[in-house]
Design an enzyme around this catalytic site. Structure first.
Site, PDB file in Angstrom:
ATOM      1  N   CYS A 115       0.858  -1.200   0.000  1.00  0.00           N
ATOM      2  CA  CYS A 115       0.000   0.000   0.000  1.00  0.00           C
ATOM      3  C   CYS A 115       0.889   1.244   0.000  1.00  0.00           C
ATOM      4  O   CYS A 115       2.002   1.233   0.501  1.00  0.00           O
ATOM      5  CB  CYS A 115      -0.927   0.110   1.196  1.00  0.00           C
ATOM      6  SG  CYS A 115      -1.994  -1.313   1.398  1.00  0.00           S
ATOM      7  N   ARG A 121       3.069   0.355  -5.431  1.00  0.00           N
ATOM      8  CA  ARG A 121       2.981  -0.341  -4.138  1.00  0.00           C
ATOM      9  C   ARG A 121       1.694  -1.147  -3.982  1.00  0.00           C
ATOM     10  O   ARG A 121       1.497  -1.844  -2.990  1.00  0.00           O
ATOM     11  CB  ARG A 121       3.071   0.669  -2.996  1.00  0.00           C
ATOM     12  CG  ARG A 121       4.345   1.471  -3.018  1.00  0.00           C
ATOM     13  CD  ARG A 121       4.381   2.454  -1.880  1.00  0.00           C
ATOM     14  NE  ARG A 121       4.443   1.789  -0.615  1.00  0.00           N
ATOM     15  CZ  ARG A 121       5.552   1.377  -0.013  1.00  0.00           C
ATOM     16  NH1 ARG A 121       6.714   1.605  -0.585  1.00  0.00           N
ATOM     17  NH2 ARG A 121       5.516   0.766   1.134  1.00  0.00           N
ATOM     18  N   ASN A 175      -0.796   1.629   5.940  1.00  0.00           N
ATOM     19  CA  ASN A 175      -0.042   0.625   5.187  1.00  0.00           C
ATOM     20  C   ASN A 175       0.547  -0.342   6.209  1.00  0.00           C
ATOM     21  O   ASN A 175       1.317   0.079   7.062  1.00  0.00           O
ATOM     22  CB  ASN A 175       1.075   1.327   4.396  1.00  0.00           C
ATOM     23  CG  ASN A 175       2.110   0.359   3.856  1.00  0.00           C
ATOM     24  OD1 ASN A 175       1.804  -0.787   3.564  1.00  0.00           O
ATOM     25  ND2 ASN A 175       3.336   0.818   3.725  1.00  0.00           N
ATOM     26  N   GLY A 176       0.159  -1.601   6.139  1.00  0.00           N
ATOM     27  CA  GLY A 176       0.696  -2.578   7.089  1.00  0.00           C
ATOM     28  C   GLY A 176      -0.389  -3.548   7.514  1.00  0.00           C
ATOM     29  O   GLY A 176      -1.436  -3.646   6.867  1.00  0.00           O
ATOM     30  N   HIS A 210      15.149 -35.510 -14.599  1.00  0.00           N
ATOM     31  CA  HIS A 210      14.604 -36.056 -13.352  1.00  0.00           C
ATOM     32  C   HIS A 210      13.146 -35.656 -13.145  1.00  0.00           C
ATOM     33  O   HIS A 210      12.656 -35.671 -12.025  1.00  0.00           O
ATOM     34  CB  HIS A 210      15.461 -35.609 -12.161  1.00  0.00           C
ATOM     35  CG  HIS A 210      16.875 -36.077 -12.241  1.00  0.00           C
ATOM     36  ND1 HIS A 210      17.224 -37.391 -12.049  1.00  0.00           N
ATOM     37  CD2 HIS A 210      18.011 -35.426 -12.560  1.00  0.00           C
ATOM     38  CE1 HIS A 210      18.529 -37.532 -12.218  1.00  0.00           C
ATOM     39  NE2 HIS A 210      19.034 -36.341 -12.536  1.00  0.00           N
ATOM     40  N   LYS A 240      10.366 -13.691 -14.400  1.00  0.00           N
ATOM     41  CA  LYS A 240       9.982 -12.502 -15.183  1.00  0.00           C
ATOM     42  C   LYS A 240       8.813 -12.839 -16.096  1.00  0.00           C
ATOM     43  O   LYS A 240       7.876 -12.058 -16.232  1.00  0.00           O
ATOM     44  CB  LYS A 240      11.151 -11.994 -16.050  1.00  0.00           C
ATOM     45  CG  LYS A 240      12.266 -11.283 -15.379  1.00  0.00           C
ATOM     46  CD  LYS A 240      11.947  -9.916 -14.844  1.00  0.00           C
ATOM     47  CE  LYS A 240      11.431  -9.995 -13.442  1.00  0.00           C
ATOM     48  NZ  LYS A 240      12.413  -9.966 -12.377  1.00  0.00           N
ATOM     49  N   GLU A 294      15.352 -16.716 -12.769  1.00  0.00           N
ATOM     50  CA  GLU A 294      14.940 -15.314 -12.897  1.00  0.00           C
ATOM     51  C   GLU A 294      14.163 -15.087 -14.205  1.00  0.00           C
ATOM     52  O   GLU A 294      13.160 -14.373 -14.232  1.00  0.00           O
ATOM     53  CB  GLU A 294      16.187 -14.421 -12.814  1.00  0.00           C
ATOM     54  CG  GLU A 294      15.981 -12.944 -13.054  1.00  0.00           C
ATOM     55  CD  GLU A 294      15.030 -12.260 -12.071  1.00  0.00           C
ATOM     56  OE1 GLU A 294      14.618 -12.875 -11.081  1.00  0.00           O
ATOM     57  OE2 GLU A 294      14.677 -11.101 -12.344  1.00  0.00           O
ATOM     58  N   TRP A 301      -2.864  -2.480  -1.640  1.00  0.00           N
ATOM     59  CA  TRP A 301      -2.657  -3.869  -2.010  1.00  0.00           C
ATOM     60  C   TRP A 301      -3.347  -4.661  -0.905  1.00  0.00           C
ATOM     61  O   TRP A 301      -2.923  -4.635   0.247  1.00  0.00           O
ATOM     62  CB  TRP A 301      -1.170  -4.192  -2.074  1.00  0.00           C
ATOM     63  CG  TRP A 301      -0.889  -5.561  -2.590  1.00  0.00           C
ATOM     64  CD1 TRP A 301      -0.877  -5.970  -3.889  1.00  0.00           C
ATOM     65  CD2 TRP A 301      -0.561  -6.721  -1.818  1.00  0.00           C
ATOM     66  NE1 TRP A 301      -0.578  -7.298  -3.975  1.00  0.00           N
ATOM     67  CE2 TRP A 301      -0.377  -7.796  -2.721  1.00  0.00           C
ATOM     68  CE3 TRP A 301      -0.421  -6.972  -0.455  1.00  0.00           C
ATOM     69  CZ2 TRP A 301      -0.057  -9.082  -2.301  1.00  0.00           C
ATOM     70  CZ3 TRP A 301      -0.096  -8.258  -0.041  1.00  0.00           C
ATOM     71  CH2 TRP A 301       0.085  -9.290  -0.963  1.00  0.00           C
ATOM     72  N   GLU A 313       5.456 -13.482 -13.998  1.00  0.00           N
ATOM     73  CA  GLU A 313       4.849 -12.363 -13.266  1.00  0.00           C
ATOM     74  C   GLU A 313       4.230 -11.309 -14.168  1.00  0.00           C
ATOM     75  O   GLU A 313       3.282 -10.643 -13.768  1.00  0.00           O
ATOM     76  CB  GLU A 313       5.819 -11.737 -12.263  1.00  0.00           C
ATOM     77  CG  GLU A 313       6.940 -10.935 -12.850  1.00  0.00           C
ATOM     78  CD  GLU A 313       7.885 -10.382 -11.788  1.00  0.00           C
ATOM     79  OE1 GLU A 313       7.423  -9.954 -10.730  1.00  0.00           O
ATOM     80  OE2 GLU A 313       9.099 -10.379 -12.035  1.00  0.00           O
ATOM     81  N   LYS A 368       5.126  -3.609  -5.854  1.00  0.00           N
ATOM     82  CA  LYS A 368       6.585  -3.489  -5.952  1.00  0.00           C
ATOM     83  C   LYS A 368       7.273  -3.827  -4.642  1.00  0.00           C
ATOM     84  O   LYS A 368       8.337  -4.435  -4.632  1.00  0.00           O
ATOM     85  CB  LYS A 368       6.915  -2.055  -6.367  1.00  0.00           C
ATOM     86  CG  LYS A 368       8.388  -1.787  -6.550  1.00  0.00           C
ATOM     87  CD  LYS A 368       8.858  -2.373  -7.847  1.00  0.00           C
ATOM     88  CE  LYS A 368      10.352  -2.266  -8.011  1.00  0.00           C
ATOM     89  NZ  LYS A 368      10.858  -3.332  -8.901  1.00  0.00           N
TER      90      LYS A 368
HETATM   91  C1  F6R Z   1      10.257  -9.776  -9.124  1.00  0.00           C
HETATM   92  C2  F6R Z   1      10.174  -8.882  -8.005  1.00  0.00           C
HETATM   93  C3  F6R Z   1      10.045  -9.448  -6.633  1.00  0.00           C
HETATM   94  C4  F6R Z   1      11.070  -8.770  -5.705  1.00  0.00           C
HETATM   95  C5  F6R Z   1      10.875  -9.241  -4.265  1.00  0.00           C
HETATM   96  C6  F6R Z   1      11.919  -8.657  -3.332  1.00  0.00           C
HETATM   97  O1  F6R Z   1      10.399  -9.101 -10.322  1.00  0.00           O
HETATM   98  O2  F6R Z   1      10.213  -7.696  -8.161  1.00  0.00           O
HETATM   99  O3  F6R Z   1      10.208 -10.815  -6.642  1.00  0.00           O
HETATM  100  O4  F6R Z   1      12.342  -9.079  -6.165  1.00  0.00           O
HETATM  101  O5  F6R Z   1       9.604  -8.870  -3.821  1.00  0.00           O
HETATM  102  O6  F6R Z   1      11.866  -7.276  -3.291  1.00  0.00           O
HETATM  103  P1  F6R Z   1      13.057  -6.427  -2.735  1.00  0.00           P
HETATM  104  O7  F6R Z   1      14.220  -6.642  -3.614  1.00  0.00           O
HETATM  105  O8  F6R Z   1      12.558  -4.999  -2.793  1.00  0.00           O
HETATM  106  O9  F6R Z   1      13.320  -6.873  -1.339  1.00  0.00           O
END
Ligand code: F6R
Length: 614
Positions: free
Chosen positions: A2, A27, A100-101, A510, A491, A487, A74, A494, A609
Site C-alpha cells: 500500500c 505499491r 499501510n501494514g 529427473h 519474469k 529469474e 494492495w 509475473e 513493488k
Molecule cells: C520480481 C520482483 C520481486 C522482488 C521481491 C523482493 O520481479 O520484483 O520478486 O524481487 O519482492 O523485493 P526487494 O528486492 O525490494 O526486497
C-alpha cells in the site's frame, strides 16, 4: 504494501495527493481513495486504480481544502472493494485514516470495541485501528497525537499511518512501525509519502520517520515527534534529497520496465563509480573496507532475500565460492526467519533488497542480528529500513525502479556481489594479482556489452511473437546461469501470466522432461563458458521430444545456433559475469511477450513493488 500520501499547507491538497498516489501505485493498485478537508470532510474511494478515483472524485466530492490524505491499496484484509478501500472513517465520523501494514491483533481489539458498542462496516484491520484511536481519544480525553501514541502501544503488527480529525484539521498525525514513511518539509507545508516521490517536486528536505515514532505535523505551527513506547520527545534528522524528478519518469519509453531494462548499462556504471579503480587495480567499497576483518575471517556467508533479490543471491553464491572461497548458503528470507538458523561467531549475513522494505527480509535480518551475525545490506533505496538495520552495507545505485518486475536491481545487485567477492578474495590472498586484474577489466567492459545485448531487441521481439501463445515455458541453465534460468521464468510468469519454470539443465531428466512436447518452448542458456557440451546434450534431449528451443548463446557459437529453433547471441565474457549478459534477453523476451498479450507490464495483477507485509 500500500502507498500513503498526505498534505497539509496552503496549496490545494487534492492535486498533490492524487499525483502522489499515481507515483505510489507501484505499491499496490487494488483500490484507492482520498480524504480532503475544507469546511467539511469529503471522502472518495473506489476499487481499482487512481485513474478511476479521479473520475469518481471529480464528480462526487468537493476538491477544495488544504489538508488531505490518500491511499493506494494492495489488499491484505478483506477483498478489494469500495468499503474496504482507505481512507477509513471512525464511528463518530470525526477521524479519518490511511494505513499501510497489518494489525495482527486486530481481532482481539475489534471484539473489545464491539463490546463497547462500536460498529464495523469493513473487513479491514484499519477500521479497528481508527476506532481504537477514537476510543482512546474520547475515554482518555487527550489530543489526537496522544491518542495515536497510546493506541499504538496496544497494537501488534506493522503500520505506517496518517490520520486527522475533522474537528481539528490543522494537524495530521503520522506514525510508523515496520512500514516506511517519509515526511517532506516545505515552507509552511508538510508532505507525507510512503516514499519521497510524492513530494519530490516540492521540497528536497525529508525526514524518514524511524520505527516506533509518531509525528504531529502542523502547518504554521510547530511539528512534534515522539516515541510511541515512552512518549519522549525526539528531534529527527532532516536529510537532503538527491533524487531528480526525471529519474522517476518514463523518459520516452512505453513502460517503466522497458526504460529500466535499457538503463542497465548506466545503472552498472553508477554502481561501479568511485569503487572500481581499474588503473590502480583496486576496489573501494567502504562498507567492506571498514569491516574487512569480519569478511576475511568469515566461516560462512548466508545470503537472504526474496524473489529476484534471492536469485541475485544465488548468483552471489557461485561468485563468492568461485572467487573468494567462502562457503555460502542462500535462503529465502521468509524461510530463514522461521527456522532455527545456526549462526556461529564470525558468520556473515548478507541481506539483498531493491526496496529495502521487504518485511520478510527485515525480519530475517533482525533474527540474524539477535543471533550475533554481522549483517551486511545490499540495497537500492537510500535510507530504507534495510539500510538502517544493517551493520554495514553497499548501495546498488540503480536509480529508482518503478516497474513492478525487477530488472536493473538484479544486475546491479550481482555487480555489488562481484565487487565484494573480488575485494575479499584479494584481502584473503586467495586470488592472484593477474586474475584479479583480469576480472576487474572484464567487469569494466560489462556496460558496453549489455548495450550490445540490448541492441538485440528487434530480434527478441520476433521470437516473442513466435512463442507468445504458449501456455507453459521451461528455462534451463547451469552453474552461474542456473539462477538466471529461475529469474527468466519469474519474469515471464509475473508479467505475462504464462506458467514458467526454471531448472538446472541437468535436472530436466529427473522430472520436467515429461512436460516437453511441440507446444512447450524451452529457453536454454548455452553460453560457451560453463558446461557448454553438457547443455548441448540437454538441448538434443529436448529436441528429440519435439520441444522448441530458444537458446541464449555466446557470439561466434556454431553448434547450438545450428540446432536451436531461435537463438540470441550475447557478447563473450568470463563465466562469473555471464549472468549480467544472459539476463538481458530474458528480460526483453518477457517484456515483449507481455506487451503482445496486452498485459499491464508495469503493474501486473495481484503484485506490488514492495512487499511490506508477510
Ligand atoms: C520480481 C520482483 C520481486 C522482488 C521481491 C523482493 O520481479 O520484483 O520478486 O524481487 O519482492 O523485493 P526487494 O528486492 O525490494 O526486497
Amino acid at each position: 504494501m500500500c502507498g500513503i500520501v498526505g498534505y497539509i499547507g496552503d496549496k490545494q491538497a487534492y492535486k498533490i495527493v492524487i499525483d502522489g498516489l499515481k507515483r505510489l501505485e507501484y505499491r499496490g493498485y487494488d483500490s484507492s481513495g482520498i480524504a480532503l478537508f475544507d469546511s467539511r470532510l469529503s471522502v472518495c474511494k473506489t476499487k481499482g486504480k487512481v485513474e478511476g478515483l479521479v473520475n469518481k472524485a471529480e464528480k462526487e466530492i468537493s476538491l477544495d481544502g488544504n489538508v488531505g490524505i490518500g491511499h493506494t491499496r494492495w489488499a491484505t484484509h478483506g477483498e478489494p472493494n469500495d468499503v474496504n478501500a482507505h481512507p477509513i472513517i471512525s464511528n463518530n465520523k470525526s477521524l479519518v485514516i490511511v494505513h499501510n501494514g497489518i494489525i495482527e491483533n486486530y481481532a482481539t481489539i475489534k471484539d473489545e470495541l464491539i463490546s463497547k458498542g462500536y460498529i464495523f462496516k469493513s473487513d479491514t484491520d484499519t477500521e479497528v485501528l481508527v476506532n481504537l484511536i477514537e476510543y482512546v481519544q474520547l475515554t482518555e480525553k487527550v489530543k489526537l497525537g496522544k491518542a495515536v501514541q497510546l493506541a499504538l502501544t496496544q497494537v501488534v503488527g506493522a503500520y505506517a499511518i496518517a490520520v486527522f480529525d475533522k474537528k481539528k484539521p490543522d494537524e495530521i498525525v503520522v506514525a510508523r512501525l515496520g512500514s516506511p514513511l517519509a515526511i517532506g518539509i516545505g515552507e509552511n507545508e508538510m508532505f507525507i509519502g510512503s516514499d519521497v516521490t510524492p513530494f519530490l517536486n516540492f521540497t528536497r528536505k525529508v525526514i524518514y520517520l524511524e520505527e516506533g515514532q509518531v509525528g504531529v505535523l502542523r502547518n504554521h505551527k510547530e511539528t512534534k515527534f515522539y516515541n510511541v513506547e515512552n512518549d519522549s520527545i525526539i528531534s529527527p534528522t532532516i536529510e537532503n534529497l538527491k533524487l531528480e524528478l526525471s529519474e522517476i519518469e518514463k523518459g520516452g519509453f512505453d513502460h517503466f520496465m522497458l526504460k529500466e531494462i535499457n538503463e542497465q548499462p548506466k545503472a552498472i556504471i553508477d554502481t561501479l563509480r568511485g569503487r572500481l579503480k581499474l588503473n590502480q587495480g583496486i576496489i573501494k567499497l567502504s562498507g567492506i573496507d571498514n569491516n574487512i576483518n569480519a569478511f576475511t575471517s568469515a566461516n560462512k556467508i548466508t545470503i537472504i532475500g526474496c524473489g529476484t533479490s534471492w536469485h541475485a543471491g544465488l548468483v552471489g553464491e557461485y561468485i563468492f565460492e568461485h572467487i573468494s572461497r567462502i562457503p555460502v548458503e542462500v535462503e529465502y528470507a521468509s524461510e530463514f526467519r522461521y527456522r532455527n538458523p545456526i549462526i556461529n561467531q564470525n558468520d556473515i549475513v548478507i541481506a539483498i533488497s531493491q526496496s529495502g522494505e521487504t518485511a520478510d527480509t527485515l525480519a530475517a535480518m533482525k533474527l540474524a542480528k539477535e543471533r550475533g551475525a554481522f549483517v551486511f545490506g545490499i540495497c537500492n533505496v537510500v535510507g530504507s529500513s534495510i539500510t538502517r538495520l544493517s551493520h554495514s552495507g553497499s548501495y546498488t545505485h540503480a536509480g529508482p525502479e518503478i516497474g513492478v518486475a525487477s530488472t536493473k536491481a538484479f544486475t546491479t545487485q550481482i555487480t555489488v556481489l562481484y565487487l565484494m567477492a573480488l575485494k575479499i578474495a584479494k584481502s584473503k590472498g586467495v586470488i592472484s594479482k593477474s586474475v584479479f586484474n583480469k576480472y576487474l577489466g572484464e567487469l569494466n567492459l560489462i556496460p558496453k556489452k549489455i548495450e550490445i545485448a540490448l541492441n538485440l531487441n528487434d530480434k527478441i521481439e520476433k521470437i516473442a511473437e513466435a512463442i507468445k501463445d504458449s501456455k507453459n515455458c521451461l528455462y534451463l541453465g547451469r552453474g552461474f546461469n542456473f539462477p538466471v534460468a529461475l529469474e527468466g521464468a519469474l519474469k515471464l510468469k509475473e508479467i505475462s501470466y504464462i506458467h514458467a519454470e526454471g531448472y538446472p539443465a541437468a535436472e530436466m531428466k529427473h522430472g520436467p522432461i515429461a512436460l516437453i512436447d511441440e507446444n512447450m518452448p524451452t529457453v536454454v542458456i548455452a553460453t560457451s563458458k560453463g558446461h557448454y557440451e553438457k547443455v548441448v546434450s540437454n538441448i538434443r534431449e529436448i529436441q528429440s521430444r519435439k520441444g522448441k528451443i530458444i537458446a541464449i548463446v555466446t557470439e561466434g557459437d556454431k553448434d547450438v545456433k545450428e540446432i536451436a529453433d531461435h537463438y540470441i547471441e550475447v557478447p563473450e565474457t568470463i563465466e562469473p559475469l555471464t549472468p549480467l549478459l544472459t539476463t538481458i534477453p530474458l528480460q526483453l523476451l518477457s517484456y515483449h511477450i507481455a506487451v503482445k498479450l496486452g498485459k499491464n507490464v508495469d503493474q501486473p495483477r495481484n503484485l506490488a513493488k514492495s512487499v511490506t507485509v508477510e
